[in-house]
Design a protein around this motif. Structure first.
Motif, short mmCIF file in Angstrom:
data_model
loop_
_atom_site.label_atom_id
_atom_site.label_comp_id
_atom_site.label_asym_id
_atom_site.label_seq_id
_atom_site.Cartn_x
_atom_site.Cartn_y
_atom_site.Cartn_z
N ASN A 159 0.88 -1.16 0.00
CA ASN A 159 0.00 0.00 0.00
C ASN A 159 0.92 1.21 0.00
OD1 ASN A 159 0.78 0.12 2.73
ND2 ASN A 159 -1.29 -0.18 3.52
N ASP A 160 0.59 2.27 0.69
CA ASP A 160 1.50 3.41 0.69
C ASP A 160 1.48 4.10 2.04
OD1 ASP A 160 -1.06 4.48 0.48
OD2 ASP A 160 -0.51 6.02 -0.97
N PHE A 161 2.50 4.90 2.26
CA PHE A 161 2.58 5.76 3.42
C PHE A 161 1.93 7.10 3.09
CE2 PHE A 161 6.35 3.00 4.02
CZ PHE A 161 6.09 2.54 5.31
N VAL A 162 1.42 7.76 4.12
CA VAL A 162 0.86 9.10 3.96
C VAL A 162 1.38 9.99 5.09
CG1 VAL A 162 -1.22 8.43 2.71
CG2 VAL A 162 -1.23 8.37 5.21
N LEU A 163 1.57 11.24 4.78
CA LEU A 163 1.88 12.24 5.80
C LEU A 163 0.56 12.84 6.26
CD1 LEU A 163 5.01 13.91 4.19
CD2 LEU A 163 4.93 12.95 6.51
N VAL A 164 0.29 12.75 7.55
CA VAL A 164 -0.96 13.26 8.08
C VAL A 164 -0.66 14.34 9.11
CG1 VAL A 164 -2.14 11.08 7.67
CG2 VAL A 164 -1.10 11.50 9.90
N GLY A 165 -1.64 15.23 9.28
CA GLY A 165 -1.48 16.30 10.24
C GLY A 165 -2.79 17.03 10.46
N ALA A 194 -2.02 17.73 17.94
CA ALA A 194 -2.17 18.49 16.69
C ALA A 194 -0.85 18.50 15.93
CB ALA A 194 -2.65 19.91 16.97
N ALA A 195 -0.27 17.31 15.78
CA ALA A 195 1.06 17.16 15.20
C ALA A 195 0.99 16.41 13.88
CB ALA A 195 1.96 16.40 16.18
N TYR A 196 2.11 16.44 13.16
CA TYR A 196 2.27 15.66 11.94
C TYR A 196 2.85 14.30 12.29
CZ TYR A 196 1.88 20.20 9.58
OH TYR A 196 1.44 21.43 9.13
N THR A 197 2.58 13.32 11.44
CA THR A 197 3.26 12.04 11.55
C THR A 197 3.19 11.32 10.21
OG1 THR A 197 3.55 10.06 12.93
CG2 THR A 197 1.30 10.59 12.30
N LEU A 198 3.97 10.25 10.10
CA LEU A 198 3.93 9.39 8.92
C LEU A 198 3.21 8.11 9.31
CD1 LEU A 198 5.04 8.92 5.97
CD2 LEU A 198 6.90 7.65 7.06
#
Length: 280
Positions: free
Chosen positions: A107-113, A187-191
């Motif tokens: 599948n794939d990775f996504v950057l979320v935030g 309220a942070a970003y992560t992979l």
């Protein structure tokens, strides 16, 4: 080897006070070391009962980071691995204690935030997104556990020529589900792998802000273990699982998983595919 015995005994014991020796280990039982993403996405709940029905083998899954799963294999404490850290897998197989390594799915990775997107990464390439997060010193939550996801994250920082650190960069040392929860609270970003994010999306204040890069491809392999890793390895069980998961019936289950709920499968089955062409 003692830790492996304790895992199996704890799993099969039905008489707590009698100790490990009171209950025999099932004749056909194996230990699968896999990633938290296969557990947190719900995929294991779909696959393992079907494997047991088809084969008669009972499975004890150990869901840890890919690095930890590989280490369990190295110590002879797992019979088969389902992991997603290709460079580490190749190095491990080259050591000689593992058997066949086969492509299973991707599948794939996504950057979320957070929707506010303080670092303004929405739509940016993965490398540019990491540069923007560091420049803004926007909170980023890392798994920090040498998992396949953490390895991919470190690769993205390297491609962005950024060494993360300071108060804006925090590690959980935990799996994907827990890391997403912490990122949401802060309220942070992560992979994240896309599957775990989609399964938990309804409980998170996070959006997909970065996706689609060829560099965000997330590939899973199954690795059989051999007696070279230790006398307790159930090589027959490991091979049975590996053969099953790349066979048409299991590949069909993988390709269907998530489609009804999300309108798309959470994983793409790849057994027999040319890995060099994935993501193109």
């Amino acid at each position: 080897m003692c830790s492996r015995l304790l895992v199996v005994c704890a799993w099969v014991a039905t008489v707590v006070l009698a100790g490990c020796g009171a209950t025999p280990v099932p004749e056909k039982s194996l230990i699968l070391a896999t990633t938290t993403s296969t557990r947190d996405s719900g995929l294991l709940d779909e696959l393992l009962p079907a494997f047991t029905r088809d084969s008669g083998w009972q499975v004890k899954p150990l869901a840890v980071g890919s690095g930890q799963a590989i280490e369990l294999g190295r110590r002879g404490e797992a019979d088969v691995l389902l992991v997603h850290s290709p460079a580490a897998e190749e190095k491990f197989v080259a050591e000689g204690s593992a058997g066949a390594r086969r492509l299973v799915m991707h599948n794939d990775f996504v950057l979320v935030g957070p929707r506010a997107d303080k670092a303004k990464i929405r739509g940016a390439s993965s490398a540019e997104a990491m540069k923007k997060i560091a420049a803004a010193q926007a909170m980023f939550v890392s798994r920090g556990d040498e998992s396949g996801t953490h390895t991919k994250e470190k690769d993205l920082w390297a491609k962005a020529a950024v060494t993360p650190g300071g108060s804006w960069y925090q590690s959980t040392g935990q799996g994907m589900g827990e890391t997403l929860r912490v990122a949401s609270e802060k309220a942070a970003y992560t992979l994240s792998d896309r599957a775990t994010y989609l399964i938990q999306r309804g409980t998170l204040a996070l959006e997909v802000l970065g996706e689609g890069d060829a560099g965000l491809l997330n590939v899973y392999h199954v690795i059989e273990m051999t007696k070279k890793a230790g006398d307790r390895v159930r090589a027959d069980g490991g091979k049975a699982f590996a053969d099953w998961i790349v066979a048409p019936s299991a590949q069909g289950l993988i390709g269907a998983y998530g489609r009804a709920k999300f309108g798309r499968p959470l994983f793409t089955p790849d057994a027999g595919a040319d890995e060099a062409k994935l993501g193109r």
